[in-house]
Design a protein around this motif. Structure first.
Motif, PDB file in Angstrom:
ATOM      1  N   PHE A   1       0.820  -1.208   0.000  1.00 20.67           N
ATOM      2  CA  PHE A   1       0.000   0.000   0.000  1.00 20.67           C
ATOM      3  C   PHE A   1       0.859   1.266   0.000  1.00 20.67           C
ATOM      4  O   PHE A   1       1.805   1.363   0.777  1.00 20.67           O
ATOM      5  CB  PHE A   1      -0.898  -0.034   1.245  1.00 20.67           C
ATOM      6  CG  PHE A   1      -1.754   1.186   1.439  1.00 20.67           C
ATOM      7  CD1 PHE A   1      -2.881   1.392   0.669  1.00 20.67           C
ATOM      8  CD2 PHE A   1      -1.424   2.128   2.405  1.00 20.67           C
ATOM      9  CE1 PHE A   1      -3.671   2.513   0.852  1.00 20.67           C
ATOM     10  CE2 PHE A   1      -2.206   3.249   2.604  1.00 20.67           C
ATOM     11  CZ  PHE A   1      -3.333   3.440   1.824  1.00 20.67           C
TER      12      PHE A   1
ATOM     13  N   ASP B   1      -0.218  -2.336  15.602  1.00 18.62           N
ATOM     14  CA  ASP B   1      -0.560  -1.697  14.325  1.00 18.62           C
ATOM     15  C   ASP B   1      -1.160  -2.781  13.427  1.00 18.62           C
ATOM     16  O   ASP B   1      -0.455  -3.687  12.974  1.00 18.62           O
ATOM     17  CB  ASP B   1       0.726  -1.100  13.716  1.00 18.62           C
ATOM     18  CG  ASP B   1       0.509  -0.445  12.349  1.00 18.62           C
ATOM     19  OD1 ASP B   1      -0.619  -0.464  11.834  1.00 18.62           O
ATOM     20  OD2 ASP B   1       1.511   0.079  11.806  1.00 18.62           O
TER      21      ASP B   1
ATOM     22  N   GLY C   1      -2.565  -4.159  10.080  1.00 11.19           N
ATOM     23  CA  GLY C   1      -2.428  -3.808   8.661  1.00 11.19           C
ATOM     24  C   GLY C   1      -1.317  -2.796   8.507  1.00 11.19           C
ATOM     25  O   GLY C   1      -1.493  -1.694   8.003  1.00 11.19           O
ATOM     26  N   CYS C   2      -0.112  -3.204   8.932  1.00 11.05           N
ATOM     27  CA  CYS C   2       1.018  -2.258   9.081  1.00 11.05           C
ATOM     28  C   CYS C   2       1.639  -1.844   7.762  1.00 11.05           C
ATOM     29  O   CYS C   2       2.361  -0.846   7.708  1.00 11.05           O
ATOM     30  CB  CYS C   2       2.090  -2.876   9.979  1.00 11.05           C
ATOM     31  SG  CYS C   2       2.818  -4.392   9.283  1.00 11.05           S
ATOM     32  N   GLY C   3       1.393  -2.596   6.664  1.00  8.15           N
ATOM     33  CA  GLY C   3       2.090  -2.286   5.417  1.00  8.15           C
ATOM     34  C   GLY C   3       3.597  -2.345   5.644  1.00  8.15           C
ATOM     35  O   GLY C   3       4.105  -3.216   6.368  1.00  8.15           O
TER      36      GLY C   3
ATOM     37  N   PRO D   1       4.973   2.390   8.293  1.00 10.88           N
ATOM     38  CA  PRO D   1       5.091   3.816   8.622  1.00 10.88           C
ATOM     39  C   PRO D   1       4.450   4.202   9.953  1.00 10.88           C
ATOM     40  O   PRO D   1       4.983   5.073  10.650  1.00 10.88           O
ATOM     41  CB  PRO D   1       4.392   4.518   7.445  1.00 10.88           C
ATOM     42  CG  PRO D   1       3.522   3.480   6.815  1.00 10.88           C
ATOM     43  CD  PRO D   1       4.220   2.176   7.031  1.00 10.88           C
ATOM     44  N   LEU D   2       3.340   3.572  10.299  1.00  8.79           N
ATOM     45  CA  LEU D   2       2.667   3.970  11.546  1.00  8.79           C
ATOM     46  C   LEU D   2       3.370   3.379  12.769  1.00  8.79           C
ATOM     47  O   LEU D   2       3.881   4.099  13.625  1.00  8.79           O
ATOM     48  CB  LEU D   2       1.196   3.519  11.517  1.00  8.79           C
ATOM     49  CG  LEU D   2       0.307   4.196  10.469  1.00  8.79           C
ATOM     50  CD1 LEU D   2      -1.090   3.580  10.473  1.00  8.79           C
ATOM     51  CD2 LEU D   2       0.216   5.691  10.723  1.00  8.79           C
TER      52      LEU D   2
ATOM     53  N   ASP E   1       0.411  -7.813   9.423  1.00  6.83           N
ATOM     54  CA  ASP E   1      -0.207  -7.610   8.114  1.00  6.83           C
ATOM     55  C   ASP E   1      -0.418  -8.987   7.497  1.00  6.83           C
ATOM     56  O   ASP E   1       0.315  -9.928   7.796  1.00  6.83           O
ATOM     57  CB  ASP E   1       0.701  -6.751   7.203  1.00  6.83           C
ATOM     58  CG  ASP E   1      -0.080  -6.052   6.102  1.00  6.83           C
ATOM     59  OD1 ASP E   1      -0.251  -4.821   6.173  1.00  6.83           O
ATOM     60  OD2 ASP E   1      -0.551  -6.738   5.160  1.00  6.83           O
ATOM     61  N   ILE E   2      -1.387  -9.073   6.593  1.00  5.19           N
ATOM     62  CA  ILE E   2      -1.622 -10.339   5.885  1.00  5.19           C
ATOM     63  C   ILE E   2      -0.604 -10.544   4.758  1.00  5.19           C
ATOM     64  O   ILE E   2      -0.355 -11.662   4.322  1.00  5.19           O
ATOM     65  CB  ILE E   2      -3.064 -10.366   5.312  1.00  5.19           C
ATOM     66  CG1 ILE E   2      -3.486 -11.784   4.968  1.00  5.19           C
ATOM     67  CG2 ILE E   2      -3.210  -9.428   4.116  1.00  5.19           C
ATOM     68  CD1 ILE E   2      -4.965 -11.939   4.652  1.00  5.19           C
ATOM     69  N   ASN E   3       0.006  -9.447   4.317  1.00  4.57           N
ATOM     70  CA  ASN E   3       0.830  -9.418   3.108  1.00  4.57           C
ATOM     71  C   ASN E   3       2.292  -9.709   3.464  1.00  4.57           C
ATOM     72  O   ASN E   3       2.936  -8.931   4.185  1.00  4.57           O
ATOM     73  CB  ASN E   3       0.646  -8.015   2.492  1.00  4.57           C
ATOM     74  CG  ASN E   3       1.499  -7.764   1.273  1.00  4.57           C
ATOM     75  OD1 ASN E   3       2.566  -8.332   1.111  1.00  4.57           O
ATOM     76  ND2 ASN E   3       1.021  -6.866   0.421  1.00  4.57           N
TER      77      ASN E   3
ATOM     78  N   SER F   1      -0.209 -11.983   9.885  1.00  7.28           N
ATOM     79  CA  SER F   1      -1.442 -12.430  10.544  1.00  7.28           C
ATOM     80  C   SER F   1      -2.629 -11.934   9.730  1.00  7.28           C
ATOM     81  O   SER F   1      -2.635 -10.802   9.252  1.00  7.28           O
ATOM     82  CB  SER F   1      -1.505 -11.854  11.974  1.00  7.28           C
ATOM     83  OG  SER F   1      -2.667 -12.307  12.637  1.00  7.28           O
ATOM     84  N   ASP F   2      -3.614 -12.809   9.575  1.00 10.37           N
ATOM     85  CA  ASP F   2      -4.879 -12.408   8.962  1.00 10.37           C
ATOM     86  C   ASP F   2      -5.696 -11.766  10.082  1.00 10.37           C
ATOM     87  O   ASP F   2      -6.171 -12.457  10.981  1.00 10.37           O
ATOM     88  CB  ASP F   2      -5.575 -13.645   8.381  1.00 10.37           C
ATOM     89  CG  ASP F   2      -6.881 -13.293   7.686  1.00 10.37           C
ATOM     90  OD1 ASP F   2      -7.297 -12.119   7.716  1.00 10.37           O
ATOM     91  OD2 ASP F   2      -7.489 -14.220   7.113  1.00 10.37           O
TER      92      ASP F   2
ATOM     93  N   PRO G   1      -7.215   1.024   8.180  1.00  5.48           N
ATOM     94  CA  PRO G   1      -7.722  -0.306   7.821  1.00  5.48           C
ATOM     95  C   PRO G   1      -7.842  -0.505   6.304  1.00  5.48           C
ATOM     96  O   PRO G   1      -7.940   0.466   5.557  1.00  5.48           O
ATOM     97  CB  PRO G   1      -9.090  -0.353   8.496  1.00  5.48           C
ATOM     98  CG  PRO G   1      -9.502   1.062   8.656  1.00  5.48           C
ATOM     99  CD  PRO G   1      -8.246   1.876   8.787  1.00  5.48           C
TER     100      PRO G   1
ATOM    101  N   VAL H   1     -14.092  -6.860   6.693  1.00  9.87           N
ATOM    102  CA  VAL H   1     -12.740  -6.892   7.272  1.00  9.87           C
ATOM    103  C   VAL H   1     -12.539  -5.682   8.186  1.00  9.87           C
ATOM    104  O   VAL H   1     -12.017  -5.797   9.300  1.00  9.87           O
ATOM    105  CB  VAL H   1     -11.653  -6.943   6.157  1.00  9.87           C
ATOM    106  CG1 VAL H   1     -10.262  -6.832   6.754  1.00  9.87           C
ATOM    107  CG2 VAL H   1     -11.779  -8.222   5.345  1.00  9.87           C
TER     108      VAL H   1
HETATM  109  C1  LIG Z   1      -4.673   0.994   4.039  1.00  7.27           C
HETATM  110  S1  LIG Z   1      -3.301  -0.103   4.157  1.00  7.27           S
HETATM  111  C2  LIG Z   1      -2.342   0.675   5.469  1.00  7.27           C
HETATM  112  C3  LIG Z   1      -0.897   0.246   5.454  1.00  7.27           C
HETATM  113  C4  LIG Z   1       0.017   1.019   6.424  1.00  7.27           C
HETATM  114  N1  LIG Z   1      -0.479   0.911   7.787  1.00  7.27           N
HETATM  115  C5  LIG Z   1       0.161   2.468   6.038  1.00  7.27           C
HETATM  116  O1  LIG Z   1      -0.281   3.314   6.804  1.00  7.27           O
HETATM  117  O2  LIG Z   1       0.728   2.730   4.957  1.00  7.27           O
HETATM  118  C6  LIG Z   1      -4.046  -1.521   4.946  1.00  7.27           C
HETATM  119  C7  LIG Z   1      -3.133  -2.712   5.178  1.00  7.27           C
HETATM  120  O3  LIG Z   1      -3.930  -3.790   5.696  1.00  7.27           O
HETATM  121  C8  LIG Z   1      -3.437  -5.007   5.175  1.00  7.27           C
HETATM  122  N2  LIG Z   1      -4.495  -6.030   5.243  1.00  7.27           N
HETATM  123  C9  LIG Z   1      -5.492  -6.284   4.344  1.00  7.27           C
HETATM  124  N3  LIG Z   1      -6.251  -7.300   4.757  1.00  7.27           N
HETATM  125  C10 LIG Z   1      -5.729  -7.714   5.931  1.00  7.27           C
HETATM  126  C11 LIG Z   1      -6.059  -8.763   6.841  1.00  7.27           C
HETATM  127  N4  LIG Z   1      -7.090  -9.579   6.626  1.00  7.27           N
HETATM  128  N5  LIG Z   1      -5.283  -8.937   7.927  1.00  7.27           N
HETATM  129  C12 LIG Z   1      -4.199  -8.112   8.160  1.00  7.27           C
HETATM  130  N6  LIG Z   1      -3.843  -7.103   7.334  1.00  7.27           N
HETATM  131  C13 LIG Z   1      -4.593  -6.908   6.236  1.00  7.27           C
HETATM  132  C14 LIG Z   1      -2.986  -4.671   3.765  1.00  7.27           C
HETATM  133  O4  LIG Z   1      -2.060  -5.624   3.284  1.00  7.27           O
HETATM  134  C15 LIG Z   1      -2.421  -3.253   3.948  1.00  7.27           C
HETATM  135  O5  LIG Z   1      -1.040  -3.304   4.204  1.00  7.27           O
END
Ligand SMILES: C[S@@+](CC[C@H](N)C(=O)[O-])C[C@H]1O[C@@H](n2cnc3c(N)ncnc32)[C@H](O)[C@@H]1O
Length: 196
Positions: free
Chosen positions: A34, A60, A62-64, A67-68, A84-86, A109-110, A126, A134
């Protein structure tokens, strides 16, 4: 898609140098994660509206590339956990923790599937594109993973579902404040209030 478990997009590594809250951070980013070209504006608004106590614990969701959680770990000296799932995002977040000298716990982690601890703070930008279900699971699971009097703080655009997220936070926590509105981004906060 940035929320895939194992992105296959050809690598396209960038290095971003950013200054937040008087601290310079360097982040490696890549295709398949992201907001790879700059820190998302919503994430910047969230960072600029948090005040955390040193030594507390933070998750955090969905940490990507981090950055947060990593910036907050560095600036406020909180013990940050990033999930993060990714898998590509997780690899980058680990590299970025090392690059910025931040000690953090980082794993795939999902949502909360692999999370067993409880935290003082949970934050999230999110994954709207993964769907409302989700986003609502991020909110309801936060209640179960917060310590008593812990806080969930999220950023979400009005047009991408801030009113529905606020209603969900009120339903789950019994409270929700809009602590900031900036260019259509809402910072929403709920506290896990526990009677003594
Ligand atoms: C809007 S991005 C925010 C990323 C980062 N926190 C940032 O501020 O740039 C949302 C993140 O949630 C992750 N994500 C999506 N589905 C998820 C899930 N089921 N479990 C955990 N993370 C998930 C994505 O891979 C993505 O990195």
């Amino acid at each position: 898609m940035y929320y895939e478990k194992n992105p296959k997009a050809a690598h396209d590594i960038h290095e971003l140098t950013v200054k937040f809250l008087d601290t310079t951070m360097v982040f490696l980013t890549d295709a398949g994660v992201f907001s790879k070209k700059m820190i998302d504006y919503g994430s910047q608004v969230l960072l600029n509206n948090l005040d955390l106590e040193q030594g507390r614990t933070l998750l955090d969701v969905g940490c990507g590339y981090g950055p947060l959680g990593l910036t907050l770990g560095k600036v406020f000296d909180v013990n940050a956990t990033l999930i993060d799932i990714n898998s590509r995002a997780i690899d980058l977040a680990q590299k970025n923790a090392d690059k910025n000298g931040v000690k953090a716990t980082i794993f795939q982690s999902d949502i909360y599937e692999n999370v067993s601890d409880h935290f003082d703070y949970i934050i999230s930008n999110p994954p709207i594109r993964a769907g409302k279900a989700v986003v609502h699971e991020v909110i309801s699971g936060a209640f179960d993973h917060l310590l008593p009097n812990g806080r969930l703080t999220i950023v979400i655009q009005k047009k991408q579902g801030a009113p529905s997220a606020k209603a969900k936070m009120e339903e789950v926590f019994g409270n929700c404040q809009i602590i900031k509105k900036d260019k259509g981004y809402y910072i929403l906060e709920s506290e896990k209030v526990c009677e003594q």
